[in-house]
Design a protein around this motif. Sequence first.
Motif, PDB file in Angstrom:
ATOM      1  N   GLY A  67       0.870  -1.200   0.054  1.00 43.90           N
ATOM      2  CA  GLY A  67      -0.147  -0.019  -0.089  1.00 43.90           C
ATOM      3  C   GLY A  67       0.901   1.291  -0.130  1.00 43.90           C
ATOM      4  N   CYS A  68       1.803   1.388  -0.832  1.00 43.93           N
ATOM      5  CA  CYS A  68       2.824   2.295  -0.663  1.00 43.93           C
ATOM      6  C   CYS A  68       2.214   3.809  -1.463  1.00 43.93           C
ATOM      7  CB  CYS A  68       4.061   2.153  -1.585  1.00 43.93           C
ATOM      8  SG  CYS A  68       3.898   2.084  -3.573  1.00 43.93           S
ATOM      9  N   GLY A  69       0.997   3.756  -2.355  1.00 45.16           N
ATOM     10  CA  GLY A  69       0.416   4.927  -2.590  1.00 45.16           C
ATOM     11  C   GLY A  69       1.379   5.871  -3.339  1.00 45.16           C
ATOM     12  N   THR A  70       1.190   7.256  -2.919  1.00 44.11           N
ATOM     13  CA  THR A  70       2.217   8.026  -3.542  1.00 44.11           C
ATOM     14  C   THR A  70       3.555   8.299  -2.971  1.00 44.11           C
ATOM     15  OG1 THR A  70       1.236   9.759  -1.889  1.00 44.11           O
ATOM     16  CG2 THR A  70       0.007   9.427  -4.060  1.00 44.11           C
ATOM     17  N   LEU A  87      10.884  -3.590  -1.994  1.00 41.16           N
ATOM     18  CA  LEU A  87       9.716  -3.644  -2.866  1.00 41.16           C
ATOM     19  C   LEU A  87       8.581  -2.801  -2.330  1.00 41.16           C
ATOM     20  CD1 LEU A  87       8.158  -5.319  -4.914  1.00 41.16           C
ATOM     21  CD2 LEU A  87       7.494  -6.949  -2.950  1.00 41.16           C
ATOM     22  N   LEU A  88       8.208  -2.081  -3.356  1.00 43.57           N
ATOM     23  CA  LEU A  88       6.941  -1.133  -3.190  1.00 43.57           C
ATOM     24  C   LEU A  88       5.733  -1.565  -3.849  1.00 43.57           C
ATOM     25  CD1 LEU A  88       8.524   2.207  -3.981  1.00 43.57           C
ATOM     26  CD2 LEU A  88       8.424   1.192  -1.559  1.00 43.57           C
ATOM     27  N   ASN A  89       4.573  -2.137  -2.836  1.00 42.93           N
ATOM     28  CA  ASN A  89       3.327  -2.305  -3.766  1.00 42.93           C
ATOM     29  C   ASN A  89       2.331  -1.637  -3.638  1.00 42.93           C
ATOM     30  OD1 ASN A  89       1.091  -3.740  -1.871  1.00 42.93           O
ATOM     31  ND2 ASN A  89       1.319  -4.677  -3.936  1.00 42.93           N
ATOM     32  N   GLY A 126      13.620 -13.611   2.101  1.00 46.65           N
ATOM     33  CA  GLY A 126      14.679 -12.815   2.636  1.00 46.65           C
ATOM     34  C   GLY A 126      14.116 -11.566   3.131  1.00 46.65           C
ATOM     35  N   THR A 127      12.765 -11.381   2.968  1.00 47.70           N
ATOM     36  CA  THR A 127      12.297 -10.197   3.579  1.00 47.70           C
ATOM     37  C   THR A 127      12.408  -9.967   5.006  1.00 47.70           C
ATOM     38  OG1 THR A 127      10.694  -9.976   1.660  1.00 47.70           O
ATOM     39  CG2 THR A 127       9.989  -8.726   3.808  1.00 47.70           C
ATOM     40  N   ASP A 128      12.852  -8.868   5.679  1.00 40.78           N
ATOM     41  CA  ASP A 128      13.131  -8.774   7.209  1.00 40.78           C
ATOM     42  C   ASP A 128      12.161  -7.811   7.610  1.00 40.78           C
ATOM     43  OD1 ASP A 128      16.657  -8.249   6.729  1.00 40.78           O
ATOM     44  OD2 ASP A 128      15.001  -6.950   6.303  1.00 40.78           O
ATOM     45  N   LEU A 129      11.524  -6.896   6.901  1.00 38.96           N
ATOM     46  CA  LEU A 129      10.622  -5.997   7.247  1.00 38.96           C
ATOM     47  C   LEU A 129       9.227  -5.921   6.287  1.00 38.96           C
ATOM     48  CD1 LEU A 129       9.534  -3.436   9.004  1.00 38.96           C
ATOM     49  CD2 LEU A 129      11.283  -2.114   7.918  1.00 38.96           C
ATOM     50  N   ILE A 130       8.338  -6.068   7.029  1.00 41.82           N
ATOM     51  CA  ILE A 130       7.063  -5.783   6.127  1.00 41.82           C
ATOM     52  C   ILE A 130       6.119  -4.686   6.819  1.00 41.82           C
ATOM     53  CG2 ILE A 130       4.812  -6.703   5.305  1.00 41.82           C
ATOM     54  CD1 ILE A 130       6.040  -9.473   5.160  1.00 41.82           C
ATOM     55  N   THR A 131       6.086  -3.514   5.972  1.00 36.76           N
ATOM     56  CA  THR A 131       5.631  -2.389   6.671  1.00 36.76           C
ATOM     57  C   THR A 131       4.525  -1.679   5.814  1.00 36.76           C
ATOM     58  OG1 THR A 131       6.261  -0.413   7.999  1.00 36.76           O
ATOM     59  CG2 THR A 131       7.538  -0.972   5.731  1.00 36.76           C
ATOM     60  N   SER A 132       3.775  -0.816   6.392  1.00 34.79           N
ATOM     61  CA  SER A 132       2.784  -0.091   5.630  1.00 34.79           C
ATOM     62  C   SER A 132       2.205   0.904   6.581  1.00 34.79           C
ATOM     63  CB  SER A 132       1.528  -0.892   5.375  1.00 34.79           C
ATOM     64  OG  SER A 132       0.652  -0.200   4.745  1.00 34.79           O
ATOM     65  N   CYS A 133       1.365   2.067   5.934  1.00 32.58           N
ATOM     66  CA  CYS A 133       0.947   3.192   6.668  1.00 32.58           C
ATOM     67  C   CYS A 133      -0.609   3.211   6.078  1.00 32.58           C
ATOM     68  CB  CYS A 133       1.494   4.366   6.479  1.00 32.58           C
ATOM     69  SG  CYS A 133       2.876   4.687   7.731  1.00 32.58           S
ATOM     70  N   SER A 134      -1.456   3.245   7.182  1.00 35.42           N
ATOM     71  CA  SER A 134      -2.838   3.877   6.511  1.00 35.42           C
ATOM     72  C   SER A 134      -3.519   2.789   5.521  1.00 35.42           C
ATOM     73  CB  SER A 134      -2.772   5.085   6.005  1.00 35.42           C
ATOM     74  OG  SER A 134      -2.346   5.940   6.872  1.00 35.42           O
ATOM     75  N   GLY A 157      11.913 -11.492  11.787  1.00 32.10           N
ATOM     76  CA  GLY A 157      11.399 -10.388  11.133  1.00 32.10           C
ATOM     77  C   GLY A 157      10.430  -9.547  11.745  1.00 32.10           C
ATOM     78  N   ILE A 158      10.255  -8.444  11.169  1.00 32.23           N
ATOM     79  CA  ILE A 158       9.279  -7.222  11.872  1.00 32.23           C
ATOM     80  C   ILE A 158       8.192  -7.077  10.966  1.00 32.23           C
ATOM     81  CG2 ILE A 158       9.038  -4.835  12.470  1.00 32.23           C
ATOM     82  CD1 ILE A 158      10.565  -6.626  14.481  1.00 32.23           C
ATOM     83  N   LEU A 159       6.878  -6.810  11.423  1.00 32.05           N
ATOM     84  CA  LEU A 159       5.955  -6.455  10.726  1.00 32.05           C
ATOM     85  C   LEU A 159       5.330  -5.192  11.628  1.00 32.05           C
ATOM     86  CD1 LEU A 159       3.240  -6.601   8.843  1.00 32.05           C
ATOM     87  CD2 LEU A 159       1.945  -8.107  10.764  1.00 32.05           C
ATOM     88  N   ALA A 160       5.403  -4.050  10.878  1.00 33.45           N
ATOM     89  CA  ALA A 160       5.157  -2.757  11.483  1.00 33.45           C
ATOM     90  C   ALA A 160       4.384  -2.224  10.501  1.00 33.45           C
ATOM     91  CB  ALA A 160       6.476  -1.902  11.346  1.00 33.45           C
ATOM     92  N   PHE A 161       2.957  -1.650  10.989  1.00 33.83           N
ATOM     93  CA  PHE A 161       2.120  -1.002  10.185  1.00 33.83           C
ATOM     94  C   PHE A 161       1.194   0.122  11.111  1.00 33.83           C
ATOM     95  CE2 PHE A 161       0.159  -4.758  12.128  1.00 33.83           C
ATOM     96  CZ  PHE A 161      -1.155  -4.288  12.608  1.00 33.83           C
ATOM     97  N   SER A 162       0.476   1.183  10.405  1.00 37.57           N
ATOM     98  CA  SER A 162      -0.524   1.662  11.187  1.00 37.57           C
ATOM     99  C   SER A 162      -1.787   1.613  10.283  1.00 37.57           C
ATOM    100  CB  SER A 162       0.018   3.239  10.954  1.00 37.57           C
ATOM    101  OG  SER A 162      -0.133   3.837   9.607  1.00 37.57           O
ATOM    102  N   THR A 163      -2.680   1.691  10.945  1.00 36.91           N
ATOM    103  CA  THR A 163      -4.070   1.499  10.392  1.00 36.91           C
ATOM    104  C   THR A 163      -4.778   2.579  11.247  1.00 36.91           C
ATOM    105  OG1 THR A 163      -5.802  -0.058   9.747  1.00 36.91           O
ATOM    106  CG2 THR A 163      -4.891  -0.369  11.992  1.00 36.91           C
TER     107      THR A 163
END
Length: 270
Positions: A67-70, A87-89, A126-134, A157-163
């Motif tokens: 959810g990288c958006g802009t 990776l930006l998705n 090998g991803t060691d951080l999956i993250t996202s905002c909003s 590994g770390i999962l870090a997000f805001s919602t």
Amino acid sequence: MTENMTLTTPKSIDKNLVARRFAHARNTYGREARVQQQVAEKMLHLLTEHTCPPTATSPFRHIAEFGCGTGCYSRLLLHALQPETMLLNDICPEMKECISDICHRDHQGHISFLPCDAETLDFPPGTDLITSCSTLQWFTDTERFFARCHHFLTDGGILAFSTFGKQNMREIHTLTGHGLEYLSLNNLKTLLSPHFKVLHAEEEIVSLPFSTPLEVLHHLKQTGVTGTEKRIWTRGHLQNFCNEYVRMCGNADNSVQLTYHPIYVIARKN
């Protein structure tokens, strides 16, 4: 229906409509998404505070952002963490235009963009951080997504997000009956618990001021967050909405506010 059933039953969201609304707003999102920008800055601060030793380099060599958006959060991540690969998705292919500056600056090909629904995305090995905002509030099956993140993350590994939580845009939901089905912070902790240890979790309420209810509607359209709204607004509906908004929570000068309810979570893979 029990809370457990509510948590494990996938939501119904028209993701094609959501994608079209965000794609349409991609050129105005950066200007209007004031709260989302603040959330991105705080998310990065919390992530580094709770996972990065102060005297060491970033532990995140391979990062995936869904959810990288802009790209407002993407740019913060790249500058602060300087990963080897990223990776930006996003569900909107059009968002590639908005992050072209990032990709063009990358001459070694370590930054890539993959447009698809993140709930079906196979994150790179090998991803060691999956993250996202909003972004997570738009997902239909959060429990399954957390399990998929656990599968793809490296050990520790770390999962870090805001919602956003249940009070988010409560004014709009009260007046229209439309809106997302938000999960509470406790809901999220419960869904994470089989796969992750929560390192940090917090929530806050942010009130964004507007001169009129019409400005609120303009703001929502310009940020693309009207993805669940399918009604056609007649002049009568619009006037009634404005009158009720002011009556419900207006100030003496008829100005109003819109409530945001950000939630921040940082969790380590068990």
